[in-house]
Design a protein around this motif. Structure first.
Motif, PDB file in Angstrom:
ATOM      1  N   ARG B 165       2.772  38.555  43.529  1.00 15.25           N
ATOM      2  CA  ARG B 165       4.242  38.739  43.899  1.00 15.25           C
ATOM      3  C   ARG B 165       4.975  37.637  44.189  1.00 15.25           C
ATOM      4  O   ARG B 165       4.531  36.409  43.903  1.00 15.25           O
ATOM      5  N   ASP B 166       6.352  37.804  44.186  1.00 12.50           N
ATOM      6  CA  ASP B 166       7.142  36.311  44.336  1.00 12.50           C
ATOM      7  C   ASP B 166       7.097  36.146  45.751  1.00 12.50           C
ATOM      8  O   ASP B 166       8.104  36.566  46.663  1.00 12.50           O
ATOM      9  N   TRP B 167       6.347  35.317  46.166  1.00 12.74           N
ATOM     10  CA  TRP B 167       6.074  34.987  47.713  1.00 12.74           C
ATOM     11  C   TRP B 167       7.432  34.498  48.388  1.00 12.74           C
ATOM     12  O   TRP B 167       7.759  34.755  49.165  1.00 12.74           O
ATOM     13  N   LEU B 168       8.218  33.525  47.733  1.00 20.91           N
ATOM     14  CA  LEU B 168       9.260  32.777  48.295  1.00 20.91           C
ATOM     15  C   LEU B 168      10.555  33.734  48.320  1.00 20.91           C
ATOM     16  O   LEU B 168      11.482  33.456  49.060  1.00 20.91           O
ATOM     17  N   ALA B 172       9.291  39.712  53.407  1.00 18.52           N
ATOM     18  CA  ALA B 172       8.060  39.539  54.640  1.00 18.52           C
ATOM     19  C   ALA B 172       7.369  38.367  54.227  1.00 18.52           C
ATOM     20  O   ALA B 172       6.673  37.745  55.111  1.00 18.52           O
ATOM     21  N   THR B 173       7.267  37.776  53.078  1.00 16.66           N
ATOM     22  CA  THR B 173       6.229  36.647  52.742  1.00 16.66           C
ATOM     23  C   THR B 173       6.954  35.292  52.667  1.00 16.66           C
ATOM     24  O   THR B 173       6.268  34.333  52.826  1.00 16.66           O
ATOM     25  N   ALA B 174       8.299  35.175  52.575  1.00 19.41           N
ATOM     26  CA  ALA B 174       8.898  34.003  52.633  1.00 19.41           C
ATOM     27  C   ALA B 174       8.577  32.971  53.563  1.00 19.41           C
ATOM     28  O   ALA B 174       8.353  31.888  53.431  1.00 19.41           O
ATOM     29  N   LEU B 175       8.931  33.288  54.948  1.00 17.38           N
ATOM     30  CA  LEU B 175       8.794  32.551  56.066  1.00 17.38           C
ATOM     31  C   LEU B 175       6.945  32.161  56.008  1.00 17.38           C
ATOM     32  O   LEU B 175       6.536  30.955  56.440  1.00 17.38           O
ATOM     33  N   PRO B 176       6.179  33.184  56.184  1.00 13.10           N
ATOM     34  CA  PRO B 176       4.644  32.597  55.996  1.00 13.10           C
ATOM     35  C   PRO B 176       4.431  31.679  54.899  1.00 13.10           C
ATOM     36  O   PRO B 176       3.753  30.650  55.051  1.00 13.10           O
ATOM     37  N   VAL B 178       6.535  29.309  53.401  1.00 15.69           N
ATOM     38  CA  VAL B 178       7.137  28.190  53.798  1.00 15.69           C
ATOM     39  C   VAL B 178       6.062  27.540  54.779  1.00 15.69           C
ATOM     40  O   VAL B 178       5.869  26.306  54.856  1.00 15.69           O
ATOM     41  N   ILE B 179       5.782  28.434  55.684  1.00 15.98           N
ATOM     42  CA  ILE B 179       4.783  27.674  56.786  1.00 15.98           C
ATOM     43  C   ILE B 179       3.519  27.010  56.301  1.00 15.98           C
ATOM     44  O   ILE B 179       3.364  25.912  56.639  1.00 15.98           O
ATOM     45  N   VAL B 180       2.903  27.706  55.372  1.00 13.61           N
ATOM     46  CA  VAL B 180       1.775  27.234  54.547  1.00 13.61           C
ATOM     47  C   VAL B 180       2.180  25.826  54.079  1.00 13.61           C
ATOM     48  O   VAL B 180       1.378  25.090  54.286  1.00 13.61           O
ATOM     49  N   VAL B 181       3.296  25.834  53.477  1.00  7.45           N
ATOM     50  CA  VAL B 181       3.669  24.393  52.905  1.00  7.45           C
ATOM     51  C   VAL B 181       3.932  23.450  54.039  1.00  7.45           C
ATOM     52  O   VAL B 181       3.397  22.379  53.892  1.00  7.45           O
ATOM     53  N   VAL B 252      14.316  22.879  49.682  1.00 11.05           N
ATOM     54  CA  VAL B 252      13.991  22.830  48.460  1.00 11.05           C
ATOM     55  C   VAL B 252      13.425  24.234  47.840  1.00 11.05           C
ATOM     56  O   VAL B 252      13.388  24.844  46.824  1.00 11.05           O
ATOM     57  N   LEU B 253      12.430  24.573  48.909  1.00  8.66           N
ATOM     58  CA  LEU B 253      11.683  25.916  48.700  1.00  8.66           C
ATOM     59  C   LEU B 253      12.515  27.243  48.627  1.00  8.66           C
ATOM     60  O   LEU B 253      12.389  27.825  47.477  1.00  8.66           O
ATOM     61  N   THR B 254      13.343  27.481  49.614  1.00 13.23           N
ATOM     62  CA  THR B 254      14.047  28.887  49.588  1.00 13.23           C
ATOM     63  C   THR B 254      15.632  28.426  49.699  1.00 13.23           C
ATOM     64  O   THR B 254      16.336  29.426  49.831  1.00 13.23           O
TER      65      THR B 254
END
Lengths: 277, 311
Positions: B165-168, B172-176, B178-181, B252-254
């Motif tokens: 999927r397009d994580w960023l 629902a997935t964007a915050l988790p 970027v947290i991983v990063v 930069v990420l989102t």
């Protein structure tokens, strides 16, 4: 200490997991930087480029003024590092050796300065630098970087000064040397390795910095490498992956090299600062 | 007089009985001024000025003079649901990054403190995220998360775990993601600091505990942790502040997207100040950020320190 074989295996598995987690994004960046457009478009990306190419690097240099940006970064970082160390060393010396109210205030500032969101500092700075006509100038950026690098530079240097035996200074004092003389002729030479490490650290911090550069530098001719890197990502977040990876890879190399050289000293500096203050 | 006794005394919080063991000397001022002036002009001054600005209607590029408006910015902020949403996201992000970062770093530091064969490699690799410009870290993880050509989706596909999927860009997935990063980027620094702390724990105590038959967990709890605790607390508190105030990585990420799901307070304040020119309002946001984070930290530290007295 004796450890059972079972837990040894566990330890190695854990270490391996860490190695993968730490390494894979970077390896992916490197791999992407050397991939051909055909491979980048392939639905099943591979770890090792099938026909490695330097085209991405060439294209990156064509698309954005990378060399000039690197030059700007270099100037800003060198200027910041040199000035920061020059003015921080004497203050660190006083903070480490002289328990005055001033030294305490300086220590307090070092701690407090870590807690403030940059936006609270950058808005007034922006206004001040604008009045001084230092917006969109590397000189203005260097000024900001100096102050920004000072807290950690002081932190490191205080640790290094404390590691120098006080007896040496007392001997110099007996010989009739004043405080400044003592610092220049006795302490500074002994501190030299620590000062170099601190300067290099300040250099990397400035080389990597983004927020201030983003706000203060307006025209592409003046912008530093991190800001120019973001131009590879288009307005809609669409990026040309190959050149983006190539440019990002290049931007990291200097910091990686410098950091590899001074890593041990930073660690010991952090240790000294943390333990003794 | 030695320096060691002087620092020891300060560590124990002994009152400073004397006005200075050395006679007042002007050499010290001469040494201090070169740093003091830029600090006052470019750091302390702007900070105070920034706080003042929070009580004005300062805007960029406006011709009318700036007016003192008292607490109006703060009243507006109170009703600014977007700001509080970004504040909530900032807290989730700060906790979400700081806690795993600490646990992972502690694990790695404990491993690196052992005589393991690949230790040098792990130490070398741990440098990479620390030395990288945040912008590059962001770029790099965009490549990893890339929906088509990214390694994450390809790995998941390889493992038979969905089509990727397009994580960023996912709400629902964007915050988790970027947290991983954030965890990845800050882990090495924490590891090194904890490792430095670990090297202070006396080896003999460890060995004595091992002889008494204490298992690894008991040894950690009774020997390692008590010595490490002060450093660990300080690192965690600092990490929390840094994370709460971070900017470049997520920018930069989102850029705060999708739909503001990763809009950290700093991104919000940046947009307010430098996209919309609302300097006074953005400064007020900065003030609120400082105030709330300080209170949270004070609570955290006081509780932790109190907890320490019981054990």
């Amino acid at each position: 200490m004796r450890t059972s074989t079972g837990s040894r295996v566990g330890q190695y598995l854990a270490l391996l997991a860490y190695l993968v987690f730490l390494a894979f994004p970077f390896l992916w960046l490197v791999s992407t930087a050397f991939k051909s457009p055909r491979e980048l478009g392939s639905p099943h990306p591979t770890w090792i480029p099938e026909d490695p190419t330097l085209d991405n690097f060439r294209q990156a240099f064509d698309e954005q003024p990378l060399l000039r940006a690197a030059g700007n970064s270099l100037l800003a970082a060198l200027g910041a590092a040199l000035i920061a160390v020059l003015i921080a060393t004497p203050l660190a010396y006083v903070m480490a050796r002289h328990r005055s109210r001033l030294a305490k205030a300086a220590t307090g500032w070092v701690v407090v300065s870590q807690a403030f969101p940059l936006v609270l500092v950058i808005i007034p700075l922006f206004l001040v630098l604008k009045n001084l006509r230092l917006i969109n100038s590397l000189a203005g950026l260097v000024l900001v970087y100096v102050v920004w690098a000072l807290p950690f530079a002081l932190w490191m240097l205080v640790g290094y000064v404390r590691a120098v035996p006080a007896e040496l200074e007392e001997a110099a004092a007996v010989d009739g040397a004043g405080r400044v003389r003592t610092l220049v002729s006795v302490i500074a030479p002994l501190l030299a390795p620590g000062i170099v490490a601190t300067a290099l650290f300040a250099f990397i911090t400035a080389w990597n910095e983004f927020f201030f550069a983003l706000v203060l530098l307006k025209t592409p001719e003046k912008q530093t490498l991190p800001v120019v890197l973001t131009h590879f990502i288009g307005a809609e977040g669409v990026a040309d992956l190959g050149p983006l990876a190539a440019a990002a890879f290049l931007a990291t190399l200097p910091s990686l090299v410098v950091f590899a050289i001074i890593q041990r000293r930073i660690t010991s500096g952090m240790l000294a600062g943390a333990v003794k203050s | 007089m030695t320096v060691v006794t002087a620092t020891k005394r300060s560590a124990q919080g002994a009152p400073r009985a004397d006005g200075g063991r050395r006679p007042p000397d002007h050499g010290a001022w001469f040494l201090v001024l070169p740093a003091l002036i830029p600090i006052l002009v470019l750091s302390v001054g702007p900070l105070l000025y920034g706080i003042l600005l929070a009580f004005t209607d300062a805007q960029s590029g406006r011709t009318e003079p700036t007016q003192w408006i008292g607490g109006l910015n703060f009243r507006d902020l109170l009703h600014d649901t977007l700001f509080w949403e970004s504040f909530r996201i900032g807290l989730v992000w700060a906790v979400g990054v700081t806690v795993p970062q600490f646990l992972l770093a502690l694990g790695l530091a404990l491993l690196l403190n052992q005589e393991l064969k690949l230790r040098w490699l792990a130490r070398a690799l741990a440098i990479i995220p620390w030395a990288m410009p945040e912008v590059v870290v962001g770029v790099m993880w965009r490549l990893v998360y890339n929906p088509d050509a990214g390694v994450l989706n390809e790995t998941l596909r390889g493992l038979g775990l969905g089509d990727g999927r397009d994580w960023l860009s996912g709400l629902a997935t964007a915050l988790p993601a970027v947290i991983v990063v954030g965890v990845w980027a800050g882990m090495p620094q924490t590891t090194v600091a904890l490792l430095a702390g670990l090297q202070n724990t006396p080896r003999e105590l460890h060995e004595a505990a091992a002889m008494d038959g204490a298992g690894a967990w008991r040894r950690f709890r009774t020997v390692t942790w008590p010595t490490l605790r002060p450093a660990a607390l300080a690192i965690t508190a600092l990490n929390f502040i840094w994370n709460f105030n971070s900017f470049a990585l997520v920018y930069v990420l989102t850029s705060g997207g999708p739909g503001g799901r990763t809009r950290l307070p700093m991104l919000f304040a940046y947009e307010e100040a430098f996209r919309y020119g609302q300097f006074g309002y953005a400064a007020a946001m900065g003030c609120v950020m400082v105030a709330v984070v300080s209170v949270l930290l004070a609570l955290f530290l006081v509780r932790r320190l109190k907890g320490g007295d019981d054990t």
